[in-house]
Scaffold this motif. Structure first.
Motif, PDB file in Angstrom:
ATOM      1  N   THR A   1     -21.385  36.788  -3.751  1.00  0.00           N
ATOM      2  CA  THR A   1     -20.153  35.913  -4.260  1.00  0.00           C
ATOM      3  C   THR A   1     -19.616  35.092  -3.102  1.00  0.00           C
ATOM      4  O   THR A   1     -19.205  35.745  -2.042  1.00  0.00           O
ATOM      5  CB  THR A   1     -19.247  36.812  -4.909  1.00  0.00           C
ATOM      6  OG1 THR A   1     -20.129  37.354  -6.081  1.00  0.00           O
ATOM      7  CG2 THR A   1     -18.117  35.925  -5.616  1.00  0.00           C
ATOM      8  N   LEU A   2     -19.508  33.789  -3.120  1.00  0.00           N
ATOM      9  CA  LEU A   2     -18.718  33.190  -2.337  1.00  0.00           C
ATOM     10  C   LEU A   2     -17.487  32.377  -3.188  1.00  0.00           C
ATOM     11  O   LEU A   2     -17.792  31.731  -3.937  1.00  0.00           O
ATOM     12  CB  LEU A   2     -19.858  32.097  -1.941  1.00  0.00           C
ATOM     13  CG  LEU A   2     -18.993  30.947  -0.632  1.00  0.00           C
ATOM     14  CD1 LEU A   2     -18.525  31.813   0.733  1.00  0.00           C
ATOM     15  CD2 LEU A   2     -20.104  30.096  -0.351  1.00  0.00           C
ATOM     16  N   GLY A   3     -16.192  32.646  -2.293  1.00  0.00           N
ATOM     17  CA  GLY A   3     -15.136  32.119  -3.031  1.00  0.00           C
ATOM     18  C   GLY A   3     -14.352  31.361  -2.190  1.00  0.00           C
ATOM     19  O   GLY A   3     -14.397  31.621  -0.916  1.00  0.00           O
ATOM     20  N   TYR A   4     -13.543  30.561  -2.539  1.00  0.00           N
ATOM     21  CA  TYR A   4     -12.652  29.545  -1.863  1.00  0.00           C
ATOM     22  C   TYR A   4     -11.392  29.580  -2.512  1.00  0.00           C
ATOM     23  O   TYR A   4     -11.343  29.050  -3.665  1.00  0.00           O
ATOM     24  CB  TYR A   4     -13.269  28.300  -1.681  1.00  0.00           C
ATOM     25  CG  TYR A   4     -12.339  27.149  -1.014  1.00  0.00           C
ATOM     26  CD1 TYR A   4     -12.142  27.380   0.447  1.00  0.00           C
ATOM     27  CD2 TYR A   4     -11.657  26.165  -1.788  1.00  0.00           C
ATOM     28  CE1 TYR A   4     -11.124  26.651   1.037  1.00  0.00           C
ATOM     29  CE2 TYR A   4     -10.952  25.360  -1.145  1.00  0.00           C
ATOM     30  CZ  TYR A   4     -10.636  25.630   0.240  1.00  0.00           C
ATOM     31  OH  TYR A   4      -9.675  24.828   0.780  1.00  0.00           O
ATOM     32  N   THR A   5     -10.311  29.861  -1.844  1.00  0.00           N
ATOM     33  CA  THR A   5      -8.919  29.742  -2.565  1.00  0.00           C
ATOM     34  C   THR A   5      -8.109  28.498  -1.929  1.00  0.00           C
ATOM     35  O   THR A   5      -8.203  28.354  -0.888  1.00  0.00           O
ATOM     36  CB  THR A   5      -8.104  31.133  -2.241  1.00  0.00           C
ATOM     37  OG1 THR A   5      -8.879  32.137  -2.359  1.00  0.00           O
ATOM     38  CG2 THR A   5      -6.847  31.019  -2.901  1.00  0.00           C
ATOM     39  N   LEU A   6      -7.799  28.040  -3.066  1.00  0.00           N
ATOM     40  CA  LEU A   6      -7.090  26.748  -2.698  1.00  0.00           C
ATOM     41  C   LEU A   6      -5.792  26.816  -1.797  1.00  0.00           C
ATOM     42  O   LEU A   6      -5.240  28.089  -2.046  1.00  0.00           O
ATOM     43  CB  LEU A   6      -6.778  25.632  -3.811  1.00  0.00           C
ATOM     44  CG  LEU A   6      -7.803  25.101  -4.751  1.00  0.00           C
ATOM     45  CD1 LEU A   6      -7.255  24.303  -5.842  1.00  0.00           C
ATOM     46  CD2 LEU A   6      -8.947  24.715  -4.111  1.00  0.00           C
ATOM     47  N   PRO A   7      -5.676  26.160  -0.777  1.00  0.00           N
ATOM     48  CA  PRO A   7      -4.407  26.184   0.184  1.00  0.00           C
ATOM     49  C   PRO A   7      -3.232  26.054  -0.820  1.00  0.00           C
ATOM     50  O   PRO A   7      -3.353  25.246  -1.466  1.00  0.00           O
ATOM     51  CB  PRO A   7      -4.653  25.093   1.147  1.00  0.00           C
ATOM     52  CG  PRO A   7      -5.886  24.345   0.789  1.00  0.00           C
ATOM     53  CD  PRO A   7      -6.381  24.739  -0.554  1.00  0.00           C
ATOM     54  N   LYS A   8      -1.964  26.685  -0.180  1.00  0.00           N
ATOM     55  CA  LYS A   8      -0.775  26.906  -0.758  1.00  0.00           C
ATOM     56  C   LYS A   8      -0.087  25.181  -0.975  1.00  0.00           C
ATOM     57  O   LYS A   8       0.450  25.157  -1.927  1.00  0.00           O
ATOM     58  CB  LYS A   8       0.238  27.703   0.073  1.00  0.00           C
ATOM     59  CG  LYS A   8       1.539  27.991  -0.829  1.00  0.00           C
ATOM     60  CD  LYS A   8       1.941  29.533  -0.180  1.00  0.00           C
ATOM     61  CE  LYS A   8       2.844  29.674  -1.386  1.00  0.00           C
ATOM     62  NZ  LYS A   8       3.496  30.997  -1.015  1.00  0.00           N
ATOM     63  N   ASN A   9      -0.358  24.401  -0.044  1.00  0.00           N
ATOM     64  CA  ASN A   9       0.217  23.126  -0.189  1.00  0.00           C
ATOM     65  C   ASN A   9      -0.323  22.560  -1.659  1.00  0.00           C
ATOM     66  O   ASN A   9       0.537  21.683  -2.397  1.00  0.00           O
ATOM     67  CB  ASN A   9       0.337  22.416   1.201  1.00  0.00           C
ATOM     68  CG  ASN A   9      -1.490  21.993   1.437  1.00  0.00           C
ATOM     69  OD1 ASN A   9      -2.063  22.587   0.765  1.00  0.00           O
ATOM     70  ND2 ASN A   9      -1.440  21.370   2.414  1.00  0.00           N
ATOM     71  N   ILE A  10      -1.573  22.549  -1.751  1.00  0.00           N
ATOM     72  CA  ILE A  10      -2.229  21.984  -2.947  1.00  0.00           C
ATOM     73  C   ILE A  10      -1.652  22.712  -4.129  1.00  0.00           C
ATOM     74  O   ILE A  10      -1.342  22.076  -5.074  1.00  0.00           O
ATOM     75  CB  ILE A  10      -3.599  22.119  -2.954  1.00  0.00           C
ATOM     76  CG1 ILE A  10      -4.307  21.157  -1.691  1.00  0.00           C
ATOM     77  CG2 ILE A  10      -4.472  21.691  -4.124  1.00  0.00           C
ATOM     78  CD1 ILE A  10      -5.607  21.242  -1.416  1.00  0.00           C
ATOM     79  N   LEU A  11      -1.560  24.023  -3.995  1.00  0.00           N
ATOM     80  CA  LEU A  11      -1.055  24.928  -5.035  1.00  0.00           C
ATOM     81  C   LEU A  11       0.158  24.500  -5.703  1.00  0.00           C
ATOM     82  O   LEU A  11       0.798  24.211  -6.804  1.00  0.00           O
ATOM     83  CB  LEU A  11      -1.056  26.311  -4.737  1.00  0.00           C
ATOM     84  CG  LEU A  11      -2.504  27.055  -4.596  1.00  0.00           C
ATOM     85  CD1 LEU A  11      -2.622  28.205  -4.187  1.00  0.00           C
ATOM     86  CD2 LEU A  11      -3.481  26.606  -5.928  1.00  0.00           C
ATOM     87  N   ILE A  23       0.481  21.300  -7.793  1.00  0.00           N
ATOM     88  CA  ILE A  23       0.217  21.461  -9.168  1.00  0.00           C
ATOM     89  C   ILE A  23       0.874  22.887  -9.820  1.00  0.00           C
ATOM     90  O   ILE A  23       0.267  23.104 -10.938  1.00  0.00           O
ATOM     91  CB  ILE A  23      -1.456  21.362  -9.256  1.00  0.00           C
ATOM     92  CG1 ILE A  23      -2.065  22.841  -8.394  1.00  0.00           C
ATOM     93  CG2 ILE A  23      -2.064  20.296  -9.198  1.00  0.00           C
ATOM     94  CD1 ILE A  23      -3.351  22.962  -8.676  1.00  0.00           C
ATOM     95  N   LYS A  24       1.711  23.103  -9.140  1.00  0.00           N
ATOM     96  CA  LYS A  24       2.326  24.380  -9.658  1.00  0.00           C
ATOM     97  C   LYS A  24       1.539  25.520 -10.299  1.00  0.00           C
ATOM     98  O   LYS A  24       2.132  26.266 -11.239  1.00  0.00           O
ATOM     99  CB  LYS A  24       3.327  23.944 -10.912  1.00  0.00           C
ATOM    100  CG  LYS A  24       4.452  22.754 -10.210  1.00  0.00           C
ATOM    101  CD  LYS A  24       5.416  22.264 -11.302  1.00  0.00           C
ATOM    102  CE  LYS A  24       6.440  21.380 -10.756  1.00  0.00           C
ATOM    103  NZ  LYS A  24       7.074  20.492 -11.641  1.00  0.00           N
ATOM    104  N   ALA A  25       0.566  25.868  -9.549  1.00  0.00           N
ATOM    105  CA  ALA A  25      -0.213  26.967  -9.698  1.00  0.00           C
ATOM    106  C   ALA A  25       0.309  28.015  -8.553  1.00  0.00           C
ATOM    107  O   ALA A  25       0.424  27.503  -7.538  1.00  0.00           O
ATOM    108  CB  ALA A  25      -1.630  26.668  -9.803  1.00  0.00           C
ATOM    109  N   SER A  26       0.102  29.323  -8.820  1.00  0.00           N
ATOM    110  CA  SER A  26       0.256  30.202  -7.681  1.00  0.00           C
ATOM    111  C   SER A  26      -0.899  30.558  -7.071  1.00  0.00           C
ATOM    112  O   SER A  26      -1.051  31.077  -6.211  1.00  0.00           O
ATOM    113  CB  SER A  26       1.085  31.368  -8.383  1.00  0.00           C
ATOM    114  OG  SER A  26       0.332  32.263  -9.358  1.00  0.00           O
ATOM    115  N   ASN A  27      -1.996  30.536  -7.779  1.00  0.00           N
ATOM    116  CA  ASN A  27      -3.111  30.847  -7.161  1.00  0.00           C
ATOM    117  C   ASN A  27      -4.504  30.047  -8.006  1.00  0.00           C
ATOM    118  O   ASN A  27      -4.585  30.024  -9.088  1.00  0.00           O
ATOM    119  CB  ASN A  27      -3.601  32.286  -7.284  1.00  0.00           C
ATOM    120  CG  ASN A  27      -4.679  32.884  -6.347  1.00  0.00           C
ATOM    121  OD1 ASN A  27      -5.140  32.247  -5.509  1.00  0.00           O
ATOM    122  ND2 ASN A  27      -5.616  33.542  -6.897  1.00  0.00           N
ATOM    123  N   ILE A  28      -5.292  29.513  -7.020  1.00  0.00           N
ATOM    124  CA  ILE A  28      -6.846  29.005  -7.768  1.00  0.00           C
ATOM    125  C   ILE A  28      -7.745  29.257  -6.682  1.00  0.00           C
ATOM    126  O   ILE A  28      -7.675  28.865  -5.462  1.00  0.00           O
ATOM    127  CB  ILE A  28      -6.635  27.366  -7.822  1.00  0.00           C
ATOM    128  CG1 ILE A  28      -5.582  26.940  -8.784  1.00  0.00           C
ATOM    129  CG2 ILE A  28      -8.063  26.764  -8.399  1.00  0.00           C
ATOM    130  CD1 ILE A  28      -5.284  25.590  -9.263  1.00  0.00           C
TER     131      ILE A  28
END
Lengths: 1038, 527
Positions: free
Chosen positions: A967-977, A980-985
């Protein structure tokens, strides 16, 4: 302040999750008082969960070396007085890794991120009827990293356990969507009783019986379609934690159901604080992981000519097959789509927390016209009605529907000769394999036109109330229900080959299982003189299960219009109905004691009364005792420990007795069965006579288990190592034994025989690199040796039946041994015996036929005298290896798993090595003995020799190494989050079963076609093959 | 504390709402049966059912469902060992071949199954005899059920004592593992005493034939047969007179009628294993497996379609018995089939003689299967009563009476116009005995309850088994000897006679049983 300190101290002796959820309000009350008193230097801060950035409530913040401390509030905020600098703050919370922060002066408010403590050394472990700190455990309990379940998106959590936990063997019975694997914890104890572990889902004990998901068999089907595994109705996405109890000190509290280990599943619970909405979704594709190499049309036609001894196919025909060969596997297997969606909504305040989810899984099977769909809904609510009264509710609802292929379909795909097209010249399905004298239908036509559906609805719910009578003494009442409804439909249309004699065959089958549970427990927890920590538990539980079923079959339809909707319109409808039920009553008690967290003692006792056992032995008694010694807490050992950087060392020792009574109900009774006798020339009278002899003494299979374990950690927990050695001896096995026939009965189920399992299991977790780049490794390694010690007077039981697959149970050998003749190449002109009656192949034996070994040297080859052990389904060892890498926002995990030293008795490959040419064969058969090819590997083609003997030719090395998950995952950086008012993507791509290294020629070396039948392990009947898959997905949290 | 009390009250009320007693519901357990008259009827019907159907084997997956006690089991155990049979040309079953070839041993699975079925009948009868008297109901009806059960128990013991000699004598049921499962053997005299007592009790049954039910006449017929076996000639004469006094029985004018499913319970019938033509194939209910077993070897050709490709494992009639059937004997054409004809090609296939006695197509020409003909298998019929009487009178030196009755019987079996030759009264006693046994052999051919036991008792002294001759079979088409197993039968018989003349007078007690019950002793010659 003293109050607060006392409470923090008591955290260790309180059941921790209760503390976390219900102790909070109380704490805040005290805190608010203490904060008023704060006048000195202060540190303010905020504790967040690193990944989701969600506030952690109730995290403990204290100063190292002092007893001063505080906890974070609902927003995760805290403030703490400091007497002087420098100070070291320790921030900890249950389930998270502690952080140490050094302060040299008062600063701005700080943010502390805590990460999931994946290894959970100091976290809570769910044990029977409670929880325990892992550091206080004296038994062998493994916890599964649920995060690893998430990305693999398995249909069932059971599949995902493979290789993750030492001592746990998971084998696949079928790759069909909705079918799941079987689990053996520390080997199989039982021969005819159940060997599956007990599953405890949110406190509800369930013995997983695949029969509950299979309402019965229909008429005129080709083989059986595996029913839905009831465990597949549990959505893995809803699981918070899985704890596996392995040794008897951990399982004895489950008494008569603990002998095979216990898997405790806790679903997600809400946390106080901000409400969270999260979405997890994935799409993927699956393909057949390994095709079986078979003859092509040219090769097969040549082979057929050789078998017939004449040119049935002319050379021109054979030439034409070069471009005109049907690959039945290509026709039947496809690239199948899967998708999985889940929305979770959770939150709550200090009084009430909730968690709920809706899920959908849609999985097409890699065999055409097969699929599995699951709809799940779940709600979990906990509420504190008053300071000392908690109530909670868990409700899991699921509905699964599956279109299944039958076992016969899968084998027919392999058997169909490649010269037969799927469709004839007119575009209609070819009817059947006309080269086979017994005929077999076109599997593609079957798969495309037959309805074979199974639906499973499951409601699993429980509610509890817990009342704290006096401080530390809690009474809890839990009531739960598990309701399973299975409905199966099938219709085989008239034009199909399978329907020729029946004229259309319809079936409608229902099975309803209700399982009620009531548990009443009292627990008391106290500390005496700050050194003696005592936990007491006592309780009474009762469980009742009832299953009713009905099967309606009908054959002989006028046309295909009504399918299974009008069974009465057919010429021969048949009906059947059934009932079975069992009850279990139990008393249980447990004492956990430790002296200063240095010396641990645990003792438990359970008395179980089961309806299924004989009148004289309804009750069984299951005690256990275990000891632990935290070596590094000893003064004399401290220096040594420091010098070798040992940060944890604990010795564990346990003994316990557990039972098993997984037999069908009513086996201790004398039951009557009906029989008919003609009354005159038109009607019959019904008689009743006993079909079974009463056994009032029928009792439990009893397992005594000894376990010695050690837990070590080095370099401040960066290297953690656990080893366990165990010995299990099971006696009073439930085996059908011959009774003297003068009794009027042939056999009776009696308690005879003994089986032992011994082995060791290792688990190693290391943090190889820590910092910006993280690399951790988890490894498991398990060895189990199984041996039958006694069979109550007989030396062996040969497992026979409709399909002879070569299993034997033999004293001194492991369960799952294979029995048959040994082969010694092919007969040559030089070694062909003159008296052919001495060969097992008898008349017609010729040069080029299989030569068997005359093991007893009597000059004859017979199945009676020359068979021997030719293989063993038990692996020498199994292992799993997970490497996880984190760099900035990227995460990568690679999971490799495997099995070594086990063998497979491949019935399917045996069938594909039948030399008569009636069906297709393995591609190796192109190299068969002929007058011109005398050095061939395979026997001569012929229709005369019926070579259906069990032999070592069909025993294959089942060892394999598999790249199970990447599995390869990428968590979006906080400034983008933030935008879009998400806490984690997080986005990820994951692959399963990408690569398997194995010598096995069948679909998959991870195979166990007989599922729960312990006496027939390691057999490949040609089950639905496993798939490899690629999944892409997203996790979003708001 | 108040709340603690509430909780304790709540807890204790919930306690004990489940029971550990089992309630099977979809199955009947012995605890809640044997309460009514219809239960009594069902308990007895079950014993009858075991004569022809093999439920336990199916329930336990013993894979032996194809041969119940009086249906096909005799044919592949003691029946096949007699000179009525040799196995078919390709019989694959080694146990069957061993029985037929007279080289069987105590491990023979078919003999084990025969033993098991025999005991199942005895135990089921014991259960009925034990439980029925405790039922309240119409005493006369219930007493008759007990008498029927006693008849069946005596029948079971009569077979068992003739096959194995000393066996355990159990007159109470075995229902639980705590009952005595390892009984010792009783003397044959005690067993015969019990058999005679039970049959005598059963003579109080009604006389009137009532389908499958045992009657007073049937009980007397078996008392006669027991007496014949024990060479109690006066008792045979006595029972013959009682049976004749009932006025119910006569030798059938048409031999074929005895087997006609539409003419059951007529003059010659005394006690039959019952079947029902229900137009289904197979199943547990009503299959006369003898019908399935005796098709000709080269395919029974009907409407141009070969119904059965080969004789397979089926037994075929021994040619030696075929030669004793005279053309002017009305039994000949019915008992055998010598050729089959393909209707489409009008080709006649000559086949070696096969038993046609049970052929369902004789009665139901539309059948495409050899099963479910509804042909009953006689267990005892009036002809046997008559021939037993003749034998007894011959042994008692009342030759005139014996010859008269014998010739009357032969006259009935003759085809009109060309009667079978009469025996003359000056015949010597031993030769007359041979004639009686031959007559029995012809009349009861392939009726398995007869020939084997006749072979055992033929020489009268009970010292050895008597086979007159076991010649080779000749393939009627190829002219070659075809009877591989018949050759071994002859050779092995000669061998066993030389070694141990008593061998086969009794069958071996199955090894499995000896291992399970250490109190048993193996029969002589089989140790």
């Amino acid at each position: 302040m003293t109050k607060l300190v006392l409470f923090l101290g008591s955290q260790k002796r309180f059941p921790q999750f209760l503390f976390r959820k219900f102790g909070i309000t109380f704490l805040f009350g005290i805190l608010s008082i203490s904060s008023v008193l704060a006048q000195q230097l202060e540190i303010k801060g905020n504790v967040l969960e690193e990944e989701s950035k969600i506030a952690i409530i109730g995290a403990t913040i204290r100063i190292k070396g002092q007893k001063t401390g505080t906890v974070s509030n609902a927003q995760g905020n805290f403030q703490l007085k400091i007497k002087s600098f420098p100070a070291t703050l320790i921030v900890s919370s249950v389930g998270f890794r502690s952080q140490e922060l050094e302060f040299y002066e008062a600063t701005e408010p700080i943010t502390v991120y805590l990460t999931d403590d994946q290894n959970r050394l100091s976290s809570l472990v769910v044990v029977g009827y409670g929880t325990q700190k892992r550091s206080d455990l004296t038994g062998s309990v493994a916890s599964v990293q649920v995060s690893q379940l998430k990305d693999a998106a398995p249909t069932s959590f059971v599949d995902a356990l493979q290789g993750l936990v030492s001592g746990v063997q998971v084998t696949s019975t079928s790759g069909a969507p909705g079918a799941t694997s079987i689990v053996r914890i520390r080997g199989g104890n039982s021969i005819t009783g159940g060997n599956d572990p007990l599953y405890v889902i949110d406190g509800f004990p369930i013995y997983n019986d695949n029969k509950a998901g299979d309402a019965g068999s229909a008429t005129a089907t080709v083989g059986t379609a595996s029913g839905l595994n009831p465990l597949s109705s549990i959505n893995p996405g809803d699981i918070e934690s899985i704890d596996i109890l392995k040794d008897a000190s951990a399982t004895a509290i489950y008494g008569s159901r603990g002998a095979n280990g216990v898997v405790i599943i806790t679903t997600k619970k809400g946390k106080a604080g901000k409400s969270i909405v999260s979405y997890d979704g994935s799409f993927g594709t699956q393909t057949l992981s390994h095709k079986i190499d078979l003859l092509n049309a040219q090769q097969w036609a040549t082979y057929y000519n050789d078998a017939q001894g004449k040119a049935v196919f002319t050379q021109d025909q054979i030439n034409s097959y070069a471009t005109n060969s049907t690959d039945w596997q290509n026709a039947a297997f496809r690239t199948a789509a899967t998708q999985n969606h889940q929305i979770t909504f959770s939150g709550g305040n200090e009084k009430t927390q909730f968690s709920s989810s809706l899920g959908y899984l849609g999985q097409d099977g890699i065999v055409i016209n097969t699929d599995f769909k699951r709809y799940t809904g779940r709600i979990s609510v906990n509420s504190k009605l008053s300071t000392n009264f908690n109530v909670g509710l868990n409700l899991n609802e699921s509905y699964s529907t599956s279109n299944a292929a039958t076992t016969g379909n899968i084998t027919a795909i392999l058997y169909m000769p490649p010269v037969i097209p799927v469709y004839d010249a007119n575009g209609v399905y070819t009817l059947y394999n006309n080269y086979n004298t017994s005929g077999s239908g076109n599997p593609i036509a079957y798969l495309n036109t037959v309805t074979n559906q199974s639906n499973l609805q499951r409601t699993l719910g429980s509610a509890f109330g817990e009342y704290e009578i006096i401080k530390g003494l809690k009474a809890k009442v839990l009531i739960g229900a598990d309701l399973l409804t299975n409905r199966q439909y099938s219709y085989i249309p008239k034009p199909l080959y399978e329907s020729i004699s029946s004229g259309g065959s319809a079936s409608l089958r229902d099975k309803f299982t209700t399982n009620w549970l009531n548990e009443n427990t009292l627990s008391y927890s106290t500390t005496i003189n700050k050194l003696h920590n005592i936990d007491l538990l006592g309780g009474f539980t009762q469980q009742k299960s009832e299953t009713t079923g009905n099967v309606s079959n009908s054959t002989g339809f006028a046309n295909d219009a009504t399918e299974y909707y009008d069974l009465a319109s057919a010429s021969t409808p048949t009906v059947a109905s059934s009932y079975s039920g069992w009850t279990l009553e139990s008393f249980l008690g447990r004492l956990n004691y430790n002296y200063d967290h240095k010396y641990f003692l645990s003792a438990s006792f359970r008395a179980d009364g089961s309806s299924r056992l004989g009148a004289n032995n309804k009750w069984g008694y299951f005690p256990s005792a275990s000891f632990g010694w935290q070596l590094d807490k000893e003064a004399f050992f401290k220096n040594i420990a420091n010098s070798i950087k040992l940060s944890n060392s604990k010795l564990r020792l346990s003994y316990g007795r557990t039972g098993n009574s997984e037999i069908d109900p009513y086996q201790s009774l004398s039951l009557l069965s009906s029989n008919l006798y003609p009354n005159g020339s038109t009607s019959t009278n019904t008689g009743f006579s006993p079909i079974s002899i009463k056994n009032e003494n029928l009792k439990w299979e009893t397992t005594d288990q000894y376990d010695a374990g050690i837990d070590l950690a080095f370099f401040n927990q960066r290297i953690k190592f656990t080893a366990d050695f165990y010995y299990k001896r099971t006696h009073d096995l439930l085996i059908s034994k011959y009774v003297p026939y003068s009794s009027g009965f042939p056999v009776s189920l009696q308690n005879i025989g003994e089986v032992e399992n011994k082995g060791f299991e290792l688990a190693l977790n290391t943090e190889n690199i820590k910092g910006k780049f993280n690399w951790t490794t988890n490894a498991t390694f398990s060895v189990n040796r199984n041996k039958v010690l006694s069979l109550g007077g007989v030396d062996q039981i040969i497992i026979g039946g409709s399909t002879q697959v070569g299993n034997i149970i033999m004293v001194g050998k492991p369960l799952g041994a294979f029995y048959g003749l040994k082969t010694d190449g092919l007969y040559t002109a030089a070694n062909l015996p003159t008296d052919l009656s001495t060969t097992i192949l008898a008349s017609g034996t010729a040069v080029g036929d299989i030569k068997y070994k005359d093991l007893n040297g009597d000059g004859k080859i017979t199945t009676a005298a020359d068979q021997t052990i030719i293989g063993n389904a038990q692996p020498k060892f199994i292992f799993g290896l997970t490497n996880t890498f984190n760099y900035q926002n990227f995460d990568l995990s690679v999971f490799v798993q495997g099995s070594y030293g086990n063998q497979i008795y491949s019935y399917i490959l045996r069938q594909l090595q039948t030399p008569n040419g009636f069906n297709n064969s393995i591609v190796g058969f192109a190299d068969h003995y002929t007058a011109t090819n005398t050095t061939a590997q395979y026997e001569r083609a012929n229709t005369a020799i019926n070579n259906s003997t069990n032999s070592d030719l069909y025993v294959y090395d089942g060892s394999y190494v598999r790249l199970k998950t990447v599995t390869l995952g990428y968590t979006l950086p906080k400034n983008i989050l933030t935008k879009i008012k998400a806490s984690n993507i997080r986005l990820y791509v994951s692959g399963q079963n990408l690569l398997t290294v194995s010598k096995y020629l069948g679909f998959d070396p991870d195979v166990n076609s007989y599922s729960q039948d312990a006496s027939r392990q390691g057999v490949d009947l040609g089950s639905y093959p496993t798939a490899k898959s690629i999944t892409g997905g997203v996790n979003i949290t708001f | 504390m108040k709340k603690l009390i509430y909780i304790l009250i709540l807890t204790t009320t919930i306690v004990s709402c489940v029971s550990l007693e089992e309630d099977p519901r979809s199955k009947i357990s012995s605890e809640n049966f044997y309460k009514t008259e219809s239960d009594a009827s069902a308990a007895v019907t079950a014993v009858y059912s075991k004569l022809t159907h093999n439920y336990t084997s199916v329930a336990y997956g013993l894979n032996n469902s194809g041969f119940p006690f009086l249906n096909r089991t005799p044919e592949i155990t003691y029946g096949s060992a007699s000179d009525d049979y040799v196995t078919g040309p390709s019989a694959p079953d080694p146990d069957f071949r061993a029985n037929c070839g007279l080289y069987t041993n105590s491990s023979n699975a078919k003999v084990l199954e025969l033993w098991r079925q025999n005991w199942e009948i005895i135990n089921d009868a014991n259960i009925a005899i034990y439980h029925i008297p405790k039922i309240t109901g119409d005493t006369a009806t219930l007493n008759n059920y007990v008498r029927e059960a006693k008849f069946l128990r005596a029948l079971g013991y009569f077979y068992a004592v003739r096959l194995w000699g000393k066996i355990p004598l159990l007159t109470t049921p075995t229902e639980s593992l705590s009952d005595n499962l390892t009984p010792a053997q009783a003397d044959t005299s005690a067993i015969y005493a019990q058999i005679i007592k039970d049959f005598t009790d059963a003579t109080a049954l009604p006389n009137k034939r009532n389908t499958y039910h045992a009657t007073s006449g049937a009980a007397h017929a078996f008392l006669l047969k027991v007496a014949l076996t024990r060479r109690d000639w006066n008792e045979v004469v006595k029972q013959y007179n009682i049976i004749n006094g009932l006025g119910l029985y006569a030798v059938s004018a048409n031999y074929k009628d005895i087997f006609d499913p539409s003419k059951k319970d007529k003059e010659e019938h005394i006690f039959d294993a019952y079947f029902l033509a229900d137009n289904t194939t197979g199943g547990l209910g009503n299959t006369n497996l003898m019908a399935k077993d005796n098709p000709p070897p080269y395919g029974y050709v009907k409407n141009g379609v070969k119904v059965n490709v080969k004789g397979g494992e089926n037994p075929t009639a021994n040619v030696t018995i075929r030669q004793y059937f005279k053309p002017n004997d009305q039994r000949t054409s019915f008992t055998f089939i010598d050729s089959v004809k393909a209707t489409s090609t009008a080709t006649t296939y000559i086949v070696s003689a096969h038993y046609n006695k049970w052929n369902p197509i004789t009665w139901t020409p539309s059948l495409t299967s050899f099963q479910n003909s509804g042909v009953n298998i006689p267990v005892i019929r009036y002809a046997e009563v008559v021939l037993s009487y003749v034998e007894a009178q011959n042994e008692l030196n009342n030759k005139a009476e014996a010859v008269t009755v014998f010739n009357n019987f032969r006259a009935k079996r003759s085809v009109t116009g060309k009667p079978l030759p009469k025996i003359i009264s000056s015949v010597d006693k031993d030769n007359f005995r041979d004639s009686i046994f031959l007559e029995r052999r012809i009349d009861f051919a392939s009726e398995n309850s007869v020939r084997w036991f006749d072979l055992v008792r033929q020489n009268g002294s009970g010292t050895s088994l008597i086979y007159k001759a076991i010649p080779q079979l000749i393939d009627p088409v190829l002219g070659n000897p075809t009877d591989y197993w018949c050759q071994t039968k002859a050779a092995n018989f000669a061998l066993s006679l030389a070694k141990n003349p008593k061998k086969f007078l009794l069958w071996p007690i199955p090894l499995t049983e000896l291992q399970a019950n250490p109190n048993l002793v193996q029969n002589p010659g089989w140790e």
